[in-house]
Design an enzyme around this catalytic site. Sequence first.
Site, PDB file in Angstrom:
ATOM      1  CD  GLU A 218      -2.257  -2.100   1.040  1.00 35.11           C
ATOM      2  OE1 GLU A 218      -1.178  -2.631   1.357  1.00 35.11           O
ATOM      3  OE2 GLU A 218      -3.287  -2.737   0.802  1.00 35.11           O
TER       4      GLU A 218
ATOM      5  CG  HIS B 156     -10.404  -6.460   7.903  1.00 35.66           C
ATOM      6  ND1 HIS B 156      -9.598  -7.055   8.840  1.00 35.66           N
ATOM      7  CD2 HIS B 156      -9.810  -6.657   6.707  1.00 35.66           C
ATOM      8  CE1 HIS B 156      -8.549  -7.605   8.230  1.00 35.66           C
ATOM      9  NE2 HIS B 156      -8.656  -7.373   6.944  1.00 35.66           N
TER      10      HIS B 156
END
Lengths: 387, 359
Positions: free
Chosen positions: B89, B158
């Site tokens: 990322e 998450h």
Amino acid sequence: MAGETSFPEPQLAGARLVVSARTYADFTPQASFDIKNCDVHKLEEGPPLQAVLTREEGLQYYRTMQTIRRMELKADQLYKQKIIRGFCHLYDGQEACAVGIEAGIKRSDHLITAYRAHGYTYTRGGTVREIMAELTGRRGGIAKGKGGSMHMYTKHFYGGNGIVGAQVPLGAGVALACKYLGKNELCVCLYGDGAANQGQIFETYNMASLWKLPCIFICENNQYGMGTSVERAAASTDYYKRGDFIPGLRVDGMDVLCVREATKFAAEHCKSGKGPILMELLTYRYHGHSMSDPGVSYRTREEIQEVRSKSDPITLLKDRMLSNNMVSVEELKEIDVEVRKEIEDAAQFATTDPEPPLEELCNHIFYNEPPMKVRGISPWIKLKSVS
Amino acid sequence: MAYLRSILRSGKNAVPAVLRREFHRTLPAAVQVTVRDAIKEALDEELERDERVFLLGEEVALFEGAYKVTRGLWKKYGDKRIIDTPITEIGFTGIAVGAAMAGLRPVVEYMSFNFSMQSVDHIINSAAKTYYMSGGLQPVSIVFRGPNGAAPGVAAQHAQCFAAWYGHVPGLKVVSPWSAEDAKGLLKSAIRDDNPVVFLENEIMYSVPFEMSEESQSKDFLIPIGKAKIERKGNHVTLVSHSHVVSRCMDAAAVLAKDGIECEVINLRTIRPMDMEAIETSVMKTKHLITVEGGWPQFGVGGEILARIMEGPGFSYLNAPAVRVTGVDIPMPYAKHLEENTLPQIKDIVFSVKKTLNV
């Protein structure tokens, strides 16, 4: 495209030539010099062992390096007078890197570096005036006084970046754009020996290699990441090998010709579609990490003095040119005088130019946007932002 | 009512809607489109319109998107414009921001905004602040998009909502669509915007179909960033919400209507810059304000709205203190019953409205 039109046209650093009392016929127009061999990694061969230097080139490199040197020393002075505040990371000692790299690429290529960026801002077209005025935070600064030492930009020069290592993926992104747009341009992504251990750099090596991005990764190894020497920070100090699957070269960063030839070699590699390449430049900074670091708690004064006397990049070039009768002592002195004057004028401007007006405090939040309100310090203070 | 029906349906009608879309060139007046397909339409149209737009992210190409948002795009546009990245990322976000600096218009997908935490330095320090720091020399035209906030059963790492984190930063625009129309119009605006935009989708909403007006089916349909929408008019209380929680507010409003309480439901659409004018105008009418969000309470979107109401003209119109309805101040648990009790439900909104109105 966005941003292209905002940049003023860059100046060619050091382009002005000195008219000497002696005629040009007296001087050697060009000479060939032996340069140090580069260690290579995953390459069949390295850059050539000889470099040709013309008189014009020599004078230009000399002037540019001297300008950077004097500009940085002036910045040191102004910082001690508290006219420059905050962070100030000086480049003196490393001039051959910036100048050699610029000599090896085209103006239309791209470059990005970290915070030790004043030299690159100059070689990439910024003027001494606007660089110094940015350091002093005035409206005539290259970023209108909004950025300071670490945030200077010119056309095809993306700063000046304060977060260690962040500039490397950014540079690979610029290279991606070059490839995407089919422009046959490349991006030079610089970082230091301290940044070389950053994870995002390895992520970038991976993607740049996978996608064959036209970037030259350059590690400016000045032996110290702030106060930590390379042996104390890196399990492997062979920075030119750290790209693993990316071919690499280790280059004498104190010799402007060595840097130039290596850069040309690297640029050729990139532009032939082979993907990225890595260069490690062995160099040295005379100042500490920044102005708040005297630079002697982690290294000796003797070490600094030794580099100055044996490997100074400007002296190296000067000696080469003089001993080959490419230039006269007077000529170089004249350049020195002119450079000094340019720096003095710039410093004068940088200390007298007014600070940016308060009305412009909130400007430049967004590009291409109608004027908007910005909340001030208290609910009653209503500020305005213009693109 | 159409909205209520569409929300309560499980999305089974989404498939026929998709098939209809792909085989017919001319569309009927209004049509059912899921949020997922609306997002894809926006991406497709903007990719077609501007050569400089490209997508990158994990699994966006061959896999057709972890949540199938980008299905079909790689087949249509190829490797150059739809790029699968390694699972790195911070690296690929930096690359995207650099590409934007050099004049391209990347759209970065995060498989979940939770993963954007690794990239936050680039979103903020490399993207958001650059135009300002450069004194107007270096704009950064980029969109960061992906699912944000709660999703069923994904647990703590998450399920975080990042609206407040990104909403905090000057130089960013932060958008949080609810409906299909929101998603399409706002994403198109985001891509055409010359500044960094954080586009917070929500997984729960992906499969929910909405009626798309004829106007919204046009390739130039844009919704301006920074303007809220009143989804339901009412006189008694203002409910301000964003993203999937707007559905809950609409449901709660329907329940309260049976008791004669008419809620005005405002769909923020944009977190930054926030449309305070819409909220204030509504509060001046209803005199009661409740903000409803899925994120954590402390330093959240609701906290910002309430502070601004206090500081603005709306305060003197309030007949009761404005309050926030938020997620519980804990990491998201896994067990279904616990998870349900961590996010605002219809009953929580109904309860809060009645408390505020003192009924």
